[in-house]
Design an enzyme around this catalytic site. Structure first.
Site, mmCIF file in Angstrom:
data_model
loop_
_atom_site.group_PDB
_atom_site.id
_atom_site.type_symbol
_atom_site.label_atom_id
_atom_site.label_comp_id
_atom_site.label_asym_id
_atom_site.label_seq_id
_atom_site.Cartn_x
_atom_site.Cartn_y
_atom_site.Cartn_z
ATOM 1 N N ASP A 205 0.837 -1.188 0.000
ATOM 2 C CA ASP A 205 0.000 0.000 0.000
ATOM 3 C C ASP A 205 0.878 1.246 0.000
ATOM 4 O O ASP A 205 1.909 1.280 -0.680
ATOM 5 C CB ASP A 205 -0.943 -0.038 1.209
ATOM 6 C CG ASP A 205 -2.318 0.478 0.865
ATOM 7 O OD1 ASP A 205 -2.436 1.682 0.618
ATOM 8 O OD2 ASP A 205 -3.271 -0.328 0.830
ATOM 9 N N HIS A 236 -4.021 5.752 3.208
ATOM 10 C CA HIS A 236 -4.676 4.506 2.809
ATOM 11 C C HIS A 236 -3.997 3.288 3.425
ATOM 12 O O HIS A 236 -4.660 2.403 3.980
ATOM 13 C CB HIS A 236 -4.695 4.385 1.286
ATOM 14 C CG HIS A 236 -5.599 3.301 0.788
ATOM 15 N ND1 HIS A 236 -5.182 2.016 0.592
ATOM 16 C CD2 HIS A 236 -6.915 3.324 0.456
ATOM 17 C CE1 HIS A 236 -6.194 1.282 0.144
ATOM 18 N NE2 HIS A 236 -7.250 2.054 0.053
ATOM 19 N N SER A 402 -11.915 -1.948 -1.079
ATOM 20 C CA SER A 402 -10.558 -1.861 -0.563
ATOM 21 C C SER A 402 -10.570 -1.786 0.960
ATOM 22 O O SER A 402 -9.522 -1.892 1.598
ATOM 23 C CB SER A 402 -9.838 -0.643 -1.146
ATOM 24 O OG SER A 402 -10.520 0.551 -0.820
#
Length: 1031
Positions: A205, A236, A402
């Site tokens: 990520d 994120h 996600s």
């Protein structure tokens, strides 16, 4: 004294200059020095090898064997370089790419050469997916997520008397609900001492900060980008890690003791490259990760370096969990790698157990047209308003698949820790974990199998399965019941009957016994009663089950003797799987997989209600730039949803079934179906060409056998297609549409025997028939139509390139009527043509035209004529004529054979055909096809990028579907002198042919004028006494 004319001397000088020009041109192309003002642009390429070695060994190997200039080694200074690697990264200058990639591919250790693609990730709203603003997002991207309400701004809810109590209670209830760990019963396993201990969790990520207070066990942070930081500056990666392993009470993770390995693979600008992922994947293998979460995805399932590395990841016993995509509620929108069978693909649901609107739907589209898609997602988990960690401290709420993906990744970490450390490698693997998840999942009421997979993940049920697990193989799903609606949609929407095309059911083999397995003996069908013998099943399956998974496809037919049978057929399909002995074992591991069938059968319906859908002539992305059908749609530039009855035409399929029609799918050429069985052949949004045998057979089917044809076309305008060209940064090549919304020139060939042809207008607007309001969205016009038929015209503006100019010149005048719907009786058959398919496609539909489709089918199949459609005012007394030379023509600058199943391919009936013609050329063509691979994607040059359009002409005229190596313009190489787009791909020959031609011309000129000069001298010598005497 008289001298030679000065022109001879001038030409000699000109020829000499021409020679110098050729030499300098050659030097410019091949010197590799810095003679030019600007250094030539170089693109990074990935060279994959067939074995692992240290990077410096591969560098020495390449430099020793490829002496040509124009390339250089690219150093990769990252943690993976301490281990052997299986690829190299080299920069190749523009103008040398074809030459050098060809040289690299010749080397014995080289597997292939591919562009190093860039990946782009954006923070998206949940309503946006893989495309936005009319452009494809380059490469793979993070699946879309939305930043929902940041509850309490990171602080706990406080019930202070000075605030609205009702609002606070509502927020508190939402906060409690967002603690997904309690909803799945994670506290039950925590109380038993299972907290994810000694489980290595790789998070690919945007990184994480080392001192984040939510995590107690950040083992390692690695950076794979070009930026010099390990921190997460986007949020994120931290959020994903928090869902998995946070210890904060406000946003608890599932496995707080899991060892976090943060792989920073995206920059702050949200960019990544394939080579970064490959190195990071190799490092994850070397460091022996247990679980890997990948919240990225995209529609390109032909990105071989990425896909094959994912296979290698799972083959090394790393469980990969990935988001299925945020392109819902559209069908056929699965993202890769979550759509791979060895990966756990996760969809999203809300707290009411409804499929989230943003969650992508199946089926997989790899297998189309000859096969049928697999069930995906595998499971679903809560993915709306989930609490997770913020960048520095505090919590926030996010939504998206996600987010659902790390929910499952956290559950997987918790389940892995249940197995004692010394037994984990014996019990836990990607297949056994998927078995535990899908077998323990709770089936939801309402969604079908292509929306929910096995159902909502159930942590405690999966725990019970793993606790007593013994290595075995199984089939997912293990039941096909075509009476179980809505879960078994679309199979439950249409019973089986004799004479139909085979119904294909594609199941997944999960082999928990080993990374590699084999089918020991052919699968077999075991009916439970005598009626079961009416069922005929042809099986196709994986030759090798690797890694951990394979496929078993059932091609089901009812035998002809069951034409009048009505009832149920039940039984089991069994297949024996074996794997090599595990370490310390002597005998192979064996397991019998069982698939239970419960099938409803009816008598064969009459011909008039049977429709055949043409899937074979549909082309989708990938591998080519197949443009969208409606040019008004700006957020979805490519046609990538499969164009299948059960993907983006699924609503139409349900409508036809409700109207009493039976719809079957043809995944092979027209020669592979018996026209006597069907009332109508339905041709919708088709992009491919046609074999000559198909054209002849279809004409005979209509004229002699009474087959009806219904055609729904789309726009096709070459000028507009060229305007849609754009330079794609991630592939460093030009993307130009391979065809229009439909392949109108090919459809015109098909309809030519009946005097029908479509034009090249792009029409938009609203119109009304019989009080039904409809939208015509980027449809085409009818340019030719015979007299005696019925033709309907409406006023539209033409938005094509030529039409837009005309509209401007006629500004202020009324719109011109354009014919868009035609109906015609031909001998024993009937034909209906309509210029737009968007009204049938659920992906971007404005208004549907199902009412029109039903009236058309009533006419083509039953000869029922609607009084409005067949009014006297619409009857054509005279034919609508258009010169053939003015009809839309094929592009001559596209190598269409790369994408086509017809051009350059062999006509053969595929595995989707009825058993009696499978492997042959079809009905009335008794020559059996050669033993060869069925037409597919075998001709793709993966090294050039899947949307790489070479400037190679293949069509000699509008009637041909064969290759033609001659350039109709006669200027195949001269065009490079006048190239406006300097970044366009060039043919290898152009690098050396142009200077050679110039050099030869120079020599010829020099030699010719030297000969002329010699002849002139001889003439002067022969007549010198008379010519030079003085009087």
């Amino acid at each position: 004294m008289i001298r030679l004319p000065h022109s001879h001397s001038s030409v000699s000088i000109l020829s000499f200059i021409c020679l110098l020009l050729s030499i300098s041109t050659y030097h410019f192309l091949y010197s590799g020095t810095t003679q030019t003002l600007h250094k030539p642009r170089a693109d990074n390429h990935i060279i994959r090898f067939i074995q692992y070695k240290k990077a410096h060994e591969f560098r020495e190997y390449l430099e020793r064997n490829v002496k040509l200039k124009g390339w250089e080694w690219v150093e990769r200074n990252n943690p993976a370089m301490q281990f052997p690697t299986d690829f190299a990264l080299v920069a190749i200058q523009q103008g040398f790419i074809d030459l050098l990639t060809g040289e690299f591919r010749k080397l014995g250790l080289v597997k292939d050469v591919n562009l190093d693609l860039s990946f782009q990730r954006d923070v998206l709203s949940e309503k946006n997916g893989t495309f936005a603003d009319g452009k494809k997002r380059p490469g793979k991207i993070f699946t879309a997520m939305s930043f929902e309400d940041d509850l309490a701004n990171g602080s706990r809810v406080e019930l202070s008397a000075g605030r609205n109590l009702l609002m606070q209670l509502s927020r508190f209830a939402l906060l409690q609900k967002s603690q997904v760990t309690s909803l799945f019963g994670a506290d039950t396993l925590w109380s038993k001492g299972y907290t994810g201990s000694k489980v290595k969790m790789a998070i690919f990520d945007t990184g994480i900060r080392a001192d984040h207070p939510h995590f107690r066990n950040i083992k390692e942070r690695t950076n794979w980008t070009s930026e010099d930081t390990l921190n997460d500056n986007l949020g994120h990666g931290t959020f994903v890690a928090g869902v998995i392993a946070s210890q904060d009470e406000e946003c608890l993770g599932f496995a707080p003791d899991t060892e976090i390995y943060a792989f920073r693979v995206f920059t702050d600008a949200q960019v990544s490259y394939t080579s970064w992922f490959l190195d990071a994947f190799n490092y994850a293998i070397a460091r022996k990760m247990d679980v890997l979460n990948l919240s990225i995805g995209g529609p390109d399932y032909l990105d071989l370096p990425f896909i094959e590395k994912v296979w290698e990841i799972t083959a090394n016993n790393i469980i990969m969990v990935s988001a299925i995509g945020n392109d819902g509620p559209l069908y056929g929108t699965l993202n890769n790698p979550a759509d791979q069978s060895d990966v756990i693909g996760v969809g999203g649901i809300d707290y009411n157990d409804h499929i989230a609107s943003f969650s992508s739907r199946g089926m997989s589209t790899w297998e189309i047209p000859h096969g049928y898609g697999r069930i995906k997602p595998d499971i679903v988990a809560y993915g709306r308003e989930i609490m997770g960690s913020k960048i520095s401290r505090g919590c926030k709420s996010l939504s998206g698949t996600s987010v659902a993906s790390p929910v499952v990744a956290g559950i997987v970490c918790l389940l892995v820790s249940v197995i004692p450390d010394e037994k984990r490698k014996e019990i836990i693997n990607p297949a056994s974990m998927k078995q535990a998840l899908v077998e323990g999942a709770s089936k939801l009421l309402g969604p079908n199998m292509y929306e929910q997979g096995a159902g909502r993940v159930d942590l405690l049920e999966s725990y019970e399965i793993l606790k007593n697990y013994e290595p075995r193989a199984s089939i997912f799903p293990d039941v096909l019941n075509n009476m179980d609606c809505p879960y078994s949609w679309p199979f439950c929407r249409q019973p089986l009957y004799a004479g139909a095309m085979p119904v294909i059911f594609n199941s997944t083999i999960l082999n928990g016994m080993g990374v590699i397995g084999y089918v020991e003996s052919p699968p077999s069908w075991h009916p439970t009663n005598e009626e079961g013998n009416l069922l005929s099943i042809h099986f196709t399956h994986s030759d090798v089950i690797w890694p951990w998974t394979g496929y078993l496809a059932l091609h089901v037919q009812i035998k002809d003797e069951g034409a009048h049978f009505s009832g149920q057929i039940e039984g089991n399909v069994t297949v024996d799987i074996y794997s090599p002995p595990a370490q310390g074992e002597k005998n192979p591991r064996r397991s019998t997989c069982v698939l239970q069938l419960k099938l409803k059968v009816i008598p064969t319906p009459p011909r008039s209600v049977r429709i055949l859908w043409d899937q074979f002539h549909s082309i989708k992305y990938p591998p080519g730039y197949i443009p969208r059908d409606s040019l008004d749609v700006r957020n979805d530039i490519l046609d990538w949803h499969g164009d299948h009855l059960h993907t983006n035409f699924h609503i139409m399929f349900n409508m036809l079934r409700d109207a009493g029609y039976y719809v079957e799918t043809l995944g092979s050429p027209f020669t592979c179906f018996d026209a006597h069985q069907y009332g109508t052949l339905l041709l919708v949004d088709l992009e491919d060409e046609y074999f000559p045998e198909e054209l002849k057979k279809l004409r005979d089917d209509v004229v002699n056998d009474g087959l009806g044809i219904a055609v729904f076309a789309d726009w096709y305008n070459v000028d507009s297609m060229m305007k849609m060209k754009f330079f794609d940064d991630n592939t460093r090549s030009w993307w130009t549409p391979v065809t229009g919304g439909a392949n109108v020139p090919a459809l015109n060939d098909l309809l030519a025997p009946f005097g029908i042809a479509f034009g090249d207008k792009i029409l938009n607007g609203d119109f009304m028939i019989n009080a039904e309001q409809s939208r015509y969205a980027s449809g085409t016009d009818i340019a030719k139509f015979p007299g005696g038929g019925y033709l309907h015209s409406f006023p539209f503006l033409d938005s094509s390139e030529s039409g837009a100019t005309q509209n401007f010149l006629l500004s202020g005048m009324s719109k011109a009527d354009s014919p868009i719907l035609g109906l015609l009786e031909v001998a024993g058959g009937r034909i209906a043509v309509y210029g737009d398919s968007n009204c049938l496609d659920s992906s971007h539909m404005v208004t549907n035209c199902y009412w029109l489709l039903k009236k058309i089918l009533d006419f083509t199949a039953k000869n029922i004529k609607d009084p409005i459609l067949f009014s006297d005012s619409s009857k054509q007394d005279k034919p609508l004529y258009f010169n053939d030379n003015q009809l839309p023509s094929r592009r001559t600058d596209v190598n269409f054979s790369t994408y086509s199943r017809v051009v350059g391919k062999e006509l053969i009936c595929g595995s989707d055909s009825r058993f009696e013609v499978r492997g042959t050329k079809g009905y009335a063509l008794h020559v059996r096809g050669r033993n060869r691979r069925l037409p597919g994607y075998g001709g793709i040059d993966f090294g050039g990028g899947f949307n790489f359009t070479r400037e190679v002409p293949i069509f000699s005229n509008s009637k041909s579907t064969e290759k033609d190596d001659d350039d109709p313009s006669g200027n195949r190489y001269l065009q490079y002198f006048y190239r406006n787009d300097l970044d366009l791909p060039e043919l290898v020959a152009s690098h050396w042919l142009i200077p050679v031609v110039v050099a030869v011309a120079g020599f010829v000129l020099l030699y010719s004028f030297r000969k002329i000069r010699q002849k002139g001298r001889r003439r002067r010598k022969g007549s010198g006494s008379s010519r030079f005497t003085t009087p």
